[in-house]
Design a protein around this motif. Structure first.
Motif, mmCIF file in Angstrom:
data_model
loop_
_atom_site.group_PDB
_atom_site.id
_atom_site.type_symbol
_atom_site.label_atom_id
_atom_site.label_comp_id
_atom_site.label_asym_id
_atom_site.label_seq_id
_atom_site.Cartn_x
_atom_site.Cartn_y
_atom_site.Cartn_z
ATOM 1 N N PRO A 30 5.773 -17.709 1.477
ATOM 2 C CA PRO A 30 5.347 -18.346 2.736
ATOM 3 C C PRO A 30 5.968 -19.728 2.935
ATOM 4 O O PRO A 30 6.374 -20.077 4.060
ATOM 5 C CB PRO A 30 3.819 -18.430 2.588
ATOM 6 N N ALA A 31 6.068 -20.513 1.855
ATOM 7 C CA ALA A 31 6.661 -21.844 1.965
ATOM 8 C C ALA A 31 8.153 -21.755 2.274
ATOM 9 O O ALA A 31 8.689 -22.536 3.068
ATOM 10 C CB ALA A 31 6.435 -22.639 0.685
ATOM 11 N N LEU A 32 8.840 -20.788 1.664
ATOM 12 C CA LEU A 32 10.271 -20.624 1.913
ATOM 13 C C LEU A 32 10.528 -20.193 3.357
ATOM 14 O O LEU A 32 11.454 -20.680 4.011
ATOM 15 C CB LEU A 32 10.862 -19.596 0.950
ATOM 16 N N VAL A 33 9.716 -19.272 3.863
ATOM 17 C CA VAL A 33 9.885 -18.822 5.242
ATOM 18 C C VAL A 33 9.593 -19.964 6.208
ATOM 19 O O VAL A 33 10.324 -20.160 7.195
ATOM 20 C CB VAL A 33 8.973 -17.611 5.531
ATOM 21 N N ALA A 34 8.545 -20.747 5.920
ATOM 22 C CA ALA A 34 8.230 -21.897 6.770
ATOM 23 C C ALA A 34 9.384 -22.901 6.762
ATOM 24 O O ALA A 34 9.763 -23.440 7.812
ATOM 25 C CB ALA A 34 6.940 -22.564 6.302
ATOM 26 N N GLY A 35 9.963 -23.133 5.587
ATOM 27 C CA GLY A 35 11.099 -24.045 5.492
ATOM 28 C C GLY A 35 12.304 -23.536 6.251
ATOM 29 O O GLY A 35 12.989 -24.295 6.947
ATOM 30 N N ALA A 36 12.565 -22.226 6.135
ATOM 31 C CA ALA A 36 13.691 -21.633 6.858
ATOM 32 C C ALA A 36 13.489 -21.748 8.363
ATOM 33 O O ALA A 36 14.424 -22.031 9.114
ATOM 34 C CB ALA A 36 13.862 -20.167 6.454
ATOM 35 N N ARG A 37 12.260 -21.547 8.808
ATOM 36 C CA ARG A 37 11.959 -21.658 10.235
ATOM 37 C C ARG A 37 12.202 -23.070 10.757
ATOM 38 O O ARG A 37 12.497 -23.268 11.928
ATOM 39 C CB ARG A 37 10.495 -21.277 10.486
ATOM 40 N N GLU A 38 12.076 -24.054 9.861
ATOM 41 C CA GLU A 38 12.316 -25.445 10.247
ATOM 42 C C GLU A 38 13.779 -25.846 10.086
ATOM 43 O O GLU A 38 14.153 -26.992 10.317
ATOM 44 C CB GLU A 38 11.429 -26.371 9.415
ATOM 45 N N GLY A 39 14.608 -24.894 9.651
ATOM 46 C CA GLY A 39 16.038 -25.158 9.526
ATOM 47 C C GLY A 39 16.452 -25.731 8.188
ATOM 48 O O GLY A 39 17.565 -26.269 8.072
ATOM 49 N N ASP A 40 15.598 -25.609 7.170
ATOM 50 C CA ASP A 40 15.946 -26.129 5.853
ATOM 51 C C ASP A 40 16.919 -25.172 5.164
ATOM 52 O O ASP A 40 16.576 -24.024 4.855
ATOM 53 C CB ASP A 40 14.687 -26.298 5.004
ATOM 54 N N ALA A 41 18.136 -25.629 4.909
ATOM 55 C CA ALA A 41 19.183 -24.766 4.352
ATOM 56 C C ALA A 41 18.849 -24.289 2.944
ATOM 57 O O ALA A 41 19.224 -23.188 2.552
ATOM 58 C CB ALA A 41 20.521 -25.504 4.350
ATOM 59 N N ARG A 42 18.168 -25.121 2.161
ATOM 60 C CA ARG A 42 17.801 -24.702 0.803
ATOM 61 C C ARG A 42 16.843 -23.504 0.846
ATOM 62 O O ARG A 42 16.947 -22.577 0.028
ATOM 63 C CB ARG A 42 17.174 -25.870 0.035
ATOM 64 N N SER A 43 15.901 -23.526 1.775
ATOM 65 C CA SER A 43 14.973 -22.400 1.902
ATOM 66 C C SER A 43 15.709 -21.140 2.331
ATOM 67 O O SER A 43 15.440 -20.043 1.827
ATOM 68 C CB SER A 43 13.871 -22.739 2.910
ATOM 69 N N VAL A 44 16.654 -21.293 3.254
ATOM 70 C CA VAL A 44 17.450 -20.147 3.694
ATOM 71 C C VAL A 44 18.238 -19.570 2.519
ATOM 72 O O VAL A 44 18.257 -18.352 2.290
ATOM 73 C CB VAL A 44 18.408 -20.558 4.826
ATOM 74 N N ALA A 45 18.878 -20.448 1.754
ATOM 75 C CA ALA A 45 19.672 -20.006 0.604
ATOM 76 C C ALA A 45 18.808 -19.293 -0.423
ATOM 77 O O ALA A 45 19.196 -18.271 -0.991
ATOM 78 C CB ALA A 45 20.365 -21.211 -0.038
ATOM 79 N N ARG A 46 17.616 -19.821 -0.662
ATOM 80 C CA ARG A 46 16.707 -19.215 -1.651
ATOM 81 C C ARG A 46 16.261 -17.831 -1.197
ATOM 82 O O ARG A 46 16.209 -16.883 -1.984
ATOM 83 C CB ARG A 46 15.507 -20.133 -1.833
ATOM 84 N N LEU A 47 15.942 -17.691 0.086
ATOM 85 C CA LEU A 47 15.514 -16.389 0.594
ATOM 86 C C LEU A 47 16.637 -15.360 0.493
ATOM 87 O O LEU A 47 16.404 -14.212 0.097
ATOM 88 C CB LEU A 47 15.060 -16.523 2.048
ATOM 89 N N ILE A 48 17.864 -15.760 0.831
ATOM 90 C CA ILE A 48 18.983 -14.820 0.729
ATOM 91 C C ILE A 48 19.230 -14.451 -0.736
ATOM 92 O O ILE A 48 19.556 -13.301 -1.053
ATOM 93 C CB ILE A 48 20.252 -15.410 1.377
ATOM 94 N N SER A 49 19.059 -15.402 -1.640
ATOM 95 C CA SER A 49 19.214 -15.098 -3.067
ATOM 96 C C SER A 49 18.173 -14.093 -3.530
ATOM 97 O O SER A 49 18.472 -13.196 -4.324
ATOM 98 C CB SER A 49 19.117 -16.385 -3.889
ATOM 99 N N LEU A 50 16.942 -14.221 -3.048
ATOM 100 C CA LEU A 50 15.904 -13.249 -3.394
ATOM 101 C C LEU A 50 16.302 -11.858 -2.918
ATOM 102 O O LEU A 50 16.081 -10.854 -3.611
ATOM 103 C CB LEU A 50 14.567 -13.658 -2.774
#
Length: 346
Positions: A30-50
């Motif tokens: 949930p925190a990673l998705v929230a971060g990605a929604r806010e445009g945080d590149a680290r969260s996007v990278a982490r989700l794609i890695s998962l």
């Protein structure tokens, strides 16, 4: 997208083959998705890695992303090796940014059949966009997957869609005729050809006349560019089986290295997007895409269960059924029926 450079090819090496292993730290989805929604590149990278690592959290990731997807325009770029796909992608990103679009790029590279690794170095030229917060670039290894795409591409696409990208560009490895898979994943398929490479004949062989929504003759400053465009136009006429109102693929000439003709490509993509929406074809294509993805996941689950049945004992054991076929007590169709029964009752 804040800190977009974190997702560029140079800083994001190809992951190892998917193993379903747990990452070094538990994923707070949930925190990673929230971060990605806010445009945080680290969260996007982490989700794609998962996604790439087939993490145990993959189902949770998919469920969390689903309500936020379906907004991005998905453009696939394909063509034979050497036509300038990476250069064209870079120029196209620049053109889309001039139009005020937030852009995600999934650049798929071939994996070595020996080491399993992938050479992602040809994305270095995309460092032109590394400091642009409205661009996210991710290289992915195909890991031997046919069709020019990585197996994780559909879910990685959802991550970028949920992260607020207006356009997601998927650049394929350029492996030839098997590359047509991109047409099933993209809203608009952009096929690149170049003069002097025999692409006209190859186009007819590969069937790209049927899947291309926009043709781009790149390196149009070379001799033969006009004849290549004429040949494509002639072949499109020969294969004309369109009804009034159907889309007719335009042919645009570019010199991507000099940024020439890119605005015309962006205009053609916008026109195709409008046609898709007006005719209802956009929803139809996306529904076919979702159906294929659901089918692929279901088949993967069934294959996993078949693996379990291979080592199992009893009437539904795959090895046991195979033995009965060899001994003549069962025919292959009856054995297959029993196997399906075992899979559906397991």
């Amino acid at each position: 997208m804040t800190g977009a450079a974190e997702g560029t090819a140079v800083r994001t090496p190809a992951s190892a083959a998917p193993t379903g292993r747990r990452s070094r730290r538990a994923a707070d989805v949930p925190a990673l998705v929230a971060g990605a929604r806010e445009g945080d590149a680290r969260s996007v990278a982490r989700l794609i890695s998962l996604v790439e690592d087939a993490s145990p959290a993959l189902r949770e990731v998919a469920a969390a992303l689903a309500p936020h997807t379906g907004h991005a325009q998905v453009i696939g770029l394909t063509g034979s090796p050497g036509v300038g796909k990476s250069t064209s992608t870079t120029a196209l990103v620049r053109g889309l940014r001039r139009a005020g679009k937030r852009v995600g790029v999934l650049a798929v590279d071939p994996s070595s059949p020996f080491s399993g690794g992938a050479l992602l170095g040809d994305r270095v030229r995309m460092q032109d966009h590394a400091g642009d917060g409205g661009v996210y670039i991710r290289s992915m290894a195909s890991r031997g997957h046919l069709g020019g795409l990585a197996w994780a591409t559909p879910q990685a696409l959802r991550v970028l869609d949920a992260a607020g990208c207006d356009v997601v560009l998927i650049e394929t490895v350029g492996v030839g005729q098997s590359e047509l898979e991109i047409a099933s994943l993209a809203d608009t398929t952009l096929v690149l050809v170049a003069p002097g490479m025999g692409d006209g004949i190859q186009a007819a062989k590969a069937g790209i006349l049927e899947v291309a929504d926009v043709f781009v003759v790149n390196k149009a400053d070379r001799d033969g560019a006009d004849s290549t465009a004429r040949e494509l136009r002639h072949m499109l006429t020969l294969g004309e089986r369109r009804n009034p109102g159907d889309w007719r693929p335009p042919i645009v000439k570019t010199v991507a290295a000099r940024n020439q003709g890119i605005d015309e490509v962006v205009e053609a993509l916008d026109k195709h997007r409008a046609w898709l929406q007006e005719t209802g074809e956009l929803r139809a294509r996306r529904q076919r895409r979702a159906a294929g993805e659901v089918e692929a996941i279901a088949l993967t689950t069934l294959r996993s269960r078949m693996g379990d049945l291979r080592s199992a004992q009893g009437a539904f054991s795959l090895d046991g059924l195979a033995a009965e076929v060899v001994e003549g007590r069962l025919d292959p169709y009856a054995a297959a029926d029993r196997l399906v029964e075992g899979l559906t009752t397991a």
